[in-house]
Structures are given as C-alpha cells and as structure tokens.
Design a protein around this motif. Structure first.
Motif, short mmCIF file in Angstrom:
data_model
loop_
_atom_site.label_atom_id
_atom_site.label_comp_id
_atom_site.label_asym_id
_atom_site.label_seq_id
_atom_site.Cartn_x
_atom_site.Cartn_y
_atom_site.Cartn_z
N LEU A 1 -12.75 -1.79 12.89
CA LEU A 1 -11.62 -1.44 12.02
C LEU A 1 -11.64 0.02 11.60
N LEU A 2 -12.84 0.47 11.30
CA LEU A 2 -12.98 1.85 10.86
C LEU A 2 -12.50 2.81 11.95
N GLY B 1 -13.86 -7.17 -4.67
CA GLY B 1 -12.40 -7.34 -4.51
C GLY B 1 -11.83 -6.56 -3.34
N ASP B 2 -12.66 -6.11 -2.40
CA ASP B 2 -12.14 -5.35 -1.26
C ASP B 2 -12.23 -6.20 0.01
N VAL C 1 -7.17 5.85 3.93
CA VAL C 1 -6.49 4.56 3.71
C VAL C 1 -7.39 3.40 4.16
N ILE C 2 -7.95 3.50 5.35
CA ILE C 2 -8.76 2.37 5.84
C ILE C 2 -10.04 2.24 5.00
N ALA C 3 -10.62 3.39 4.60
CA ALA C 3 -11.83 3.33 3.76
C ALA C 3 -11.50 2.64 2.44
N GLU C 4 -10.36 2.96 1.86
CA GLU C 4 -9.99 2.33 0.58
C GLU C 4 -9.75 0.83 0.77
N MET C 5 -9.13 0.47 1.91
CA MET C 5 -8.91 -0.97 2.16
C MET C 5 -10.24 -1.71 2.28
N LEU C 6 -11.17 -1.09 2.99
CA LEU C 6 -12.46 -1.75 3.19
C LEU C 6 -13.30 -1.73 1.93
N GLY C 7 -13.14 -0.67 1.14
CA GLY C 7 -13.95 -0.54 -0.07
C GLY C 7 -15.18 0.32 0.16
N ILE C 8 -15.07 1.32 1.05
CA ILE C 8 -16.19 2.25 1.25
C ILE C 8 -15.72 3.65 0.87
N LEU D 1 0.81 -1.22 0.00
CA LEU D 1 0.00 0.00 0.00
C LEU D 1 0.85 1.27 0.00
N GLU D 2 2.15 1.11 0.24
CA GLU D 2 2.96 2.31 0.51
C GLU D 2 2.91 3.37 -0.61
N PRO D 3 3.02 2.98 -1.90
CA PRO D 3 2.98 4.04 -2.92
C PRO D 3 1.68 4.84 -2.87
N ARG D 4 0.58 4.16 -2.63
CA ARG D 4 -0.71 4.87 -2.57
C ARG D 4 -0.77 5.79 -1.33
#
Ligand code: HEM
Length: 404
Positions: free
Chosen positions: A240-241, A212-213, A145-152, A110-113
């Motif tokens: 998590l959020l 895919g999340d 970052v966490i929202a993108e990981m979860l997909g929200i 995830l680092e580049p993002r």
C-alpha cells in the motif's frame, strides 16, 4: 502496414516513452501474442486479449510464490498478504477486509484534508518562478495521504522513497517476462530489512494499542475466524505504501507531459475547469503509470489463438491495450472528448485497483490548484524519467511558472 517486423524485446529504458510506444504498436500489429523463447514470457498486446487474461484468474493466476527465488529467511519477500499476488479464494477474503477503507464514500471524506495538504504544498513554493513539480508537490502529497491513512508518521517519507527505490532497483536488469533468479545485492537486502522492521514495529504497536488507523484495523480484523499474521500485514502495508503513492505521483507528472504535447487541450481546461477530470482520465489512458502487469498461466491455455504452456509468465501490456485502435480511435492523440471508459490503467477484473477514487481525487485537486495559481508554465530542463521497466513517468520535472 509493413508485414515485416521481427518480434523482439522492448527497448531498454522507458524514458519519454516514444520508442516503447512505437514498439508496442508494432508488436500489437505483428505479434499480438508473443512467446519469448528465451525468457518463456508470453507477451500480450491487444486490448481484448488483455481483458480476457485479467478477467480469467482461474487460468491466469497472480500467485508467483513458486517462481520467486528463495533468498533465505532473512530476506523479506513482502509477498504474503499482498492482494495483487493472491488468488481466490484468499484474494476475495483479503480484499473484502481492506476494501472498507477504500469505498468512494470513505475516500470522499478525505477530500478536505487532501485539499488542505495540496494548498500547503503549493504555498511552500509560492513566489518561486521555478520549482520541481515532483519533489515539491506530486511526491509529497500522495505519500502524506497514504501515511496518514495508515497511521505512520508522514515525516518518515524520505525513508519510504529510499525503500521504494531499492525495491524497484531490484528489477532494473531483468528482461521483462523473465523468471527472477540469482542473487540480490546486499544493499537492496539491507533496505528491505529496514523497511520490514519499520513496518513490523508499527504492527506490533497496534497489537497493543488501537490507534483508530488502517494498521489498527488490519491487525484486529479476522478472516474466517483467523487474524492476519504479522508478515501478511507487513506485506500488505509495504504494497500500500508503494502502490498508494508512486503511481499517483507519476500520474500527475504525466498529465503535464500530455498537456505539453496537446496545448489546445490545456487551453480548453484552463477555460473550463469542469474538464479537469476528463484530462486526468485521458492522461491515465494515454500515459499509464504502470506499463504492464504479470500473470502466471496455471494450465496449458491459449491467448488470441496462440498456445501458452502452463507455468509461463504472461505479460499484459496495459500501455499497448490503451492504445489499441480497435478500442480507442486515433489512440496516440490526447483527446479530452473521447470516452475513456474501460482503459486498462487500473487493471481489470478481480484485482481492479482499490485506490482509483483516491488517485483521481488527488490528481484533480492538484491540477485545479496548478491552474488557479499559474496562468502559464513550461517544462524546464532537465526532466528525469523513472528507470524501472514497468513504470512510465517522471522522477523530476522542473516547471517555469507565471503566477496568475
Ligand atoms: C494512478 C494511480 C494508480 C495506478 C495506475 C494503479 C494501478 C493499479 C493496477 C494496474 C492494479 C491491478 C494489479 C493487478 O491486476 O495485478 C492495482 C491494484 C491495486 N491498487 Fe492501484 N493504482 C493506483 C493508485 C493506487 C492507490 C492510490 C492505492 C491505495 C492507496 C492503490 C491500491 C491498490 C490496491 C490495494 C490494489 C490491489 C487490488 C487487488 O489485487 O485486489 N492503487 N493498481
């Protein structure tokens, strides 16, 4: 050391931590394990005792289901599926499922993002000689970052903040160590319901569409042949959020508070960026964002020679353990050269924080950018601190900056 310090509850309000740190020190010296007769809570202050409690889940459990008041079916309790409130064997199964998303390798990917997002946030305040470090940088970064990981959608982040504050507000008034009882305000209940419905709608969507999340993975995954229930996925997502952003936000603000106390350390980091990880780690030890963790005595037991009856909430004061001179010499000093290994900020034992590599990476990337972009900064006025008794850090931190 005076031998007269009467055991008492912590000072109300954490604020800049000065009074609380002094209280932790005196309690650790005079009452290293203190049973508060009124609340029944057993408070533990020494590093070694805390480690023992956290590494003995068969005696000190994390499932508080029985102690949590039942406000009725209509009030979400968000406890199902929450790793930190689950005991073995269920804990091990759940942890195995979710830990795949948190291996050092998947976090490194995830680092580049994360770097790109940090650049964008700093760019948004470029040219300003004063900005709020929290609302401009340290709040949005981990939440996106966490929202993108979860997909929200990260654009819903103001909602997450509002809900997080409502959940924290529900424990402002309760003495530390007390068993919750009584009522909960209807405003807070409304916020909790909104959060549950929001997360549930995402879970339902993923039951029909694999996006895919992380949510898609959680709804599809099987624990010994069984899928997680919607309420379990929602409970875990809620955790998590909140766990995935507030703590990291606090860590980055705390780094600046620690630097303000230790300008020599800041000067060294300015001259040598390879010291940034050490500065992050020492901040974690020195100003832990999470001040204490609860456990529940499952049986009559003993901590540090003190009898603790079954059913007592046990409060492990991570802040006090991190400043125990038996473990860390001159513990109140912010020291870039010390061996911080073993600090208690991410917990210890089976519940050790899964987000550790992510929190460290986000903080490092932010500190590097701050140092690159500004040759100097000073903390502006007013600084606002978080209000919850278990949280150490700032809610707002104005910075007056000099561009590099
Ligand atoms: C500076 C930042 C952070 C701090 C100080 C922190 C602190 C903690 C602590 C003290 C625990 C142990 C709880 C217990 O013993 O009951 C924990 C567990 C956990 N944390 Fe963190 N955390 C941070 C960041 C994160 C992030 C970024 C994530 C995820 C994105 C995360 C996810 C988790 C999870 C899933 C657990 C539960 C592990 C288990 O019960 O097995 N944390 N965290």
């Amino acid at each position: 050391m005076s031998d007269t310090f009467e055991a008492k509850r912590p000072p109300t309000g954490v604020g800049d931590g000065v009074d609380l740190i002094a209280w932790c020190r005196r309690m650790r010296e005079h009452h290293p394990v203190w049973l508060d007769d009124e609340t029944q809570g057993a408070h533990v202050f020494r590093f070694d005792d805390i480690q023992t409690v956290l590494s003995t889940p068969e005696v000190f459990g994390s499932d508080f289901g029985e102690l949590t008041p039942d406000f009725g079916e209509d009030v979400p309790n968000f406890m199902e599926g929450v790793l930190t409130m689950t005991d073995p064997p269920m804990h091990g199964k759940l942890r195995k499922l979710v830990s795949q998303g948190f291996t050092p390798r998947s976090i490194a990917r995830l680092e580049p993002r994360v770097a790109e997002l940090a650049d964008e946030l700093f760019e948004s305040v470029a040219g300003q000689d004063r900005f709020d470090f929290v609302s401009s940088i340290t709040y949005p970064l981990p939440v996106i970052v966490i929202a993108e990981m979860l997909g929200i959608p990260a654009s819903d982040r103001d909602l997450f903040r509002q809900w997080g504050e409502a959940l924290l507000a529900s424990n402002y008034e309760l003495p530390v160590g007390a068993i919750p009882e009584g009522d909960i305000s209807s405003d807070i209940v409304d916020q909790m319901k909104e959060m549950r419905d929001y997360l549930l709608s995402h879970v339902e969507d993923r039951r029909n569409n694999d996006r895919g999340d992380l949510i898609s993975r959680l709804v599809a995954v099987e624990v010994e042949g069984e899928r997680l229930k919607d309420t379990e996925v929602v409970g875990f997502l809620n955790f998590l959020l909140l766990a995935g952003h507030l703590t990291t936000t606090l860590l980055m603000g705390n780094a600046l508070l620690s630097f303000a106390d230790a300008p020599d350390a800041l000067a060294r980091v300015r001259g040598d960026r390879s010291l940034v990880p050490a500065a992050v780690e020492e901040t974690l030890r020195h100003r832990p964002p999470v001040i204490f963790q609860y456990r529940l005595a499952k049986q009559d037991t003993e901590i540090g020679g003190v009898h603790v009856p079954a059913g007592r909430p046990v409060v492990t004061w991570l802040l006090a353990g991190n400043r125990d001179p038996e473990k860390f010499a001159s513990p109140d000093r912010f020291d870039l050269d010390r061996a911080t290994t073993g600090h208690l900020t991410f917990g210890h034992g089976i519940h050790f924080c899964l987000g550790t590599p992510l929190a460290r990476m986000e903080s490092r990337l932010v500190m590097e950018r701050l140092l690159d972009r500004y040759s100097d900064w000073s903390l502006g006025d007013p600084v606002y601190y978080e209000r919850s008794p278990d949280i150490f850090g700032v809610k707002s931190l104005p910075l007056d900056v000099t561009p590099a």
